[in-house]
Design a protein around this motif. Sequence first.
Motif, mmCIF file in Angstrom:
data_model
loop_
_atom_site.group_PDB
_atom_site.id
_atom_site.type_symbol
_atom_site.label_atom_id
_atom_site.label_comp_id
_atom_site.label_asym_id
_atom_site.label_seq_id
_atom_site.Cartn_x
_atom_site.Cartn_y
_atom_site.Cartn_z
ATOM 1 N N ARG A 1 34.984 31.286 41.981
ATOM 2 C CA ARG A 1 34.359 31.366 40.657
ATOM 3 C C ARG A 1 35.005 30.412 39.654
ATOM 4 O O ARG A 1 34.316 29.706 38.923
ATOM 5 C CB ARG A 1 34.435 32.814 40.162
ATOM 6 C CG ARG A 1 33.780 33.030 38.828
ATOM 7 C CD ARG A 1 34.007 34.463 38.366
ATOM 8 N NE ARG A 1 33.458 34.652 37.047
ATOM 9 C CZ ARG A 1 32.437 35.430 36.772
ATOM 10 N NH1 ARG A 1 31.867 36.131 37.716
ATOM 11 N NH2 ARG A 1 31.988 35.534 35.545
ATOM 12 N N SER B 1 33.152 27.216 37.961
ATOM 13 C CA SER B 1 33.053 27.210 36.505
ATOM 14 C C SER B 1 33.611 25.908 35.928
ATOM 15 O O SER B 1 33.005 25.293 35.045
ATOM 16 C CB SER B 1 33.806 28.416 35.934
ATOM 17 O OG SER B 1 33.704 28.437 34.542
ATOM 18 N N ARG C 1 21.901 27.736 40.895
ATOM 19 C CA ARG C 1 21.587 28.992 41.567
ATOM 20 C C ARG C 1 22.609 29.186 42.684
ATOM 21 O O ARG C 1 23.160 28.218 43.208
ATOM 22 C CB ARG C 1 20.176 29.013 42.095
ATOM 23 C CG ARG C 1 19.903 27.999 43.156
ATOM 24 C CD ARG C 1 18.476 28.094 43.634
ATOM 25 N NE ARG C 1 18.330 27.243 44.797
ATOM 26 C CZ ARG C 1 17.215 26.758 45.212
ATOM 27 N NH1 ARG C 1 16.104 27.049 44.580
ATOM 28 N NH2 ARG C 1 17.164 25.993 46.269
ATOM 29 N N PRO C 2 22.834 30.412 43.031
ATOM 30 C CA PRO C 2 23.812 30.672 44.095
ATOM 31 C C PRO C 2 23.225 30.339 45.456
ATOM 32 O O PRO C 2 22.001 30.240 45.608
ATOM 33 C CB PRO C 2 24.073 32.171 43.975
ATOM 34 C CG PRO C 2 22.803 32.719 43.424
ATOM 35 C CD PRO C 2 22.266 31.640 42.506
ATOM 36 N N ARG D 1 25.012 37.862 43.858
ATOM 37 C CA ARG D 1 25.459 36.495 43.540
ATOM 38 C C ARG D 1 24.740 35.958 42.310
ATOM 39 O O ARG D 1 25.330 35.277 41.488
ATOM 40 C CB ARG D 1 25.218 35.564 44.723
ATOM 41 C CG ARG D 1 26.036 35.888 45.945
ATOM 42 C CD ARG D 1 27.510 35.529 45.711
ATOM 43 N NE ARG D 1 28.329 35.936 46.806
ATOM 44 C CZ ARG D 1 28.860 35.128 47.704
ATOM 45 N NH1 ARG D 1 28.659 33.846 47.611
ATOM 46 N NH2 ARG D 1 29.593 35.606 48.672
ATOM 47 N N LEU E 1 26.598 34.782 38.892
ATOM 48 C CA LEU E 1 26.380 33.463 38.319
ATOM 49 C C LEU E 1 25.882 33.569 36.878
ATOM 50 O O LEU E 1 26.345 32.846 35.992
ATOM 51 C CB LEU E 1 25.396 32.669 39.179
ATOM 52 C CG LEU E 1 25.110 31.242 38.737
ATOM 53 C CD1 LEU E 1 26.383 30.412 38.702
ATOM 54 C CD2 LEU E 1 24.082 30.609 39.657
#
Length: 87
Positions: A41, A45, A61-62, A75, A79
Amino acid sequence: AHGFGEVVDRLIEARRSAPVASCVDLVPEAMARTFVLCGDRDDVSTQLERLWGRADSMVVRPPSWGLDPAQYAARVAELEDMLLGTA
């Protein structure tokens, strides 16, 4: 354009006779990192933060491959929290 023409040719040829799952290992990490944000993450980010200032469009998008609907929904929620700064 990104220098992966030979890899793409091998992937196309492999997909003619093999399922997607058996072709995944043919994608080198450098190719994945060229087109996809990879990492945990915090890594993702940080990478997104760098892109916001120069990208005129992005699809964020995941990953969905190999996830069941509940995992994918989790997920997506993670996100969204990350992008909105709510988590």
